[in-house]
Design an enzyme around this catalytic site. Structure first.
Site, PDB file in Angstrom:
ATOM      1  CE  LYS A 103      -3.616   5.161  -1.657  1.00 38.20           C
ATOM      2  NZ  LYS A 103      -4.675   5.812  -2.449  1.00 38.20           N
ATOM      3  CE1 TYR A 152      -3.847   2.338   0.664  1.00 37.65           C
ATOM      4  CE2 TYR A 152      -2.413   3.303   2.336  1.00 37.65           C
ATOM      5  CZ  TYR A 152      -3.554   3.363   1.549  1.00 37.65           C
ATOM      6  OH  TYR A 152      -4.389   4.443   1.652  1.00 37.65           O
TER       7      TYR A 152
END
Ligand SMILES: NC(=O)c1ccc[n+]([C@@H]2O[C@H](COP(=O)([O-])OP(=O)(O)OC[C@H]3O[C@@H](n4cnc5c(N)ncnc54)[C@H](O)[C@@H]3O)[C@@H](O)[C@H]2O)c1
Length: 256
Positions: free
Chosen positions: A165, A161
């Site tokens: 990002k 994740y």
């Protein structure tokens, strides 16, 4: 009124929100409609989008639903072309659709890694590209990507994740350089934990929530409207000079 107070409204602007069936995407879509925007509510399923469209129109706003799966370039292009055909313009993209899951790095599989990258990074890029083709033609537009505090600092068990990002932030900076001169600004909002259907299970665990809140200097997790406020700023006249920024909405998490 003062000439030094810019407008925070988006009257008659056509705004596309991805992943708008629930959580931050839905809230931002509803909030932007309340600033006068015409909202293209997009979701993987048209039926899910229509539920949000009904909520917006019931509240007096303007919206239309579209099926858009950010992991399919064909789906992105079809939806964006249809939005432009329906409304004749496209002013703002809120690239919100995304996935999040906690997994210790030693347990990360190829499937887990690819799912995060496909939705959070590749999906955001190709949606931005499809929208920017129309914005650049018009000489104006705004792209706001929903990043995360996890793009800026390490958070245990978030390797795929956080990497997606972090990549999204770099995407924003490069696009800001390429598209800024063409009239299109590109920025990101990087929230801390916001209570949504995507985080409810974790934040409903009192121990997990206490550990999270301990890291947030203002003393609580965020609400969806905290993200909406940042998006409205970046999408409106008020944010005209902001380009290539990662705007944290994290109560100070990344200040330490
Ligand atoms: N909630 C938080 O604490 C938090 C914090 C920082 C960043 N974010 C980011 O904000 C965004 C929204 O998060 P949320 O908490 O509302 O999550 P959520 O799980 O409640 O909602 C995510 C939305 O994205 C949609 N989506 C997922 N894959 C998609 C795809 N392939 N195509 C189209 N739509 C797809 C889902 O259907 C859903 O509507 C995400 O990008 C997330 O990473 C959330």
């Amino acid at each position: 009124m003062s000439e030094h107070l810019p407008s925070f409204r988006l009257d008659d602007q056509v705004v596309v929100v991805t992943g708008a069936s629930r959580g931050i995407g839905r809230g931002v879509a509803e909030g932007l409609a309340a600033t006068g925007a015409i909202v293209a509510v997009t979701a993987r399923s048209l039926a899910d989008a229509e539920v949000v469209v009904a909520a917006i129109t019931d509240a007096g706003g303007r919206a239309r639903g579209y099926a858009l799966d950010v992991t399919s370039i064909e789906s992105i292009n079809m939806a964006v072309d249809q939005i432009v055909a329906d409304h004749g313009r496209l002013d703002v993209l809120v690239a919100n659709a995304g996935l999040g899951a906690n997994l210790p790095a030693l347990e990360v599989t190829e499937e887990h890694w690819d799912s995060m990258m496909d939705a959070n990074l590749k999906g955001a890029f190709f949606t931005a590209q499809a929208c920017a083709r129309h914005m650049v033609g018009a000489g104006a537009g705004r792209v706001v990507a929903i990043s995360s505090q996890a793009s800026l600092v390490g958070i245990t068990d978030h390797v795929a994740y956080s990497s997606s990002k972090g990549g999204l932030n770099q995407m924003v900076r490069v696009l800001a350089l390429e598209w800024g001169p063409l009239g299109v600004t590109v920025n990101a909002v990087a929230p801390t934990f916001i209570y949504t259907p995507g985080t409810a299970e974790r934040l409903d665990d009192p121990d997990y929530r206490a550990k999270v809140v301990e890291r947030i200097p203002v003393g609580d997790v965020g609400e969806i409207k905290d993200v909406t406020g940042a998006v409205v700023y970046l999408a409106s006249e008020a944010g005209a000079m902001v380009n290539g920024s990662i705007l944290t909405v994290d109560g100070g998490w990344t200040a330490q």
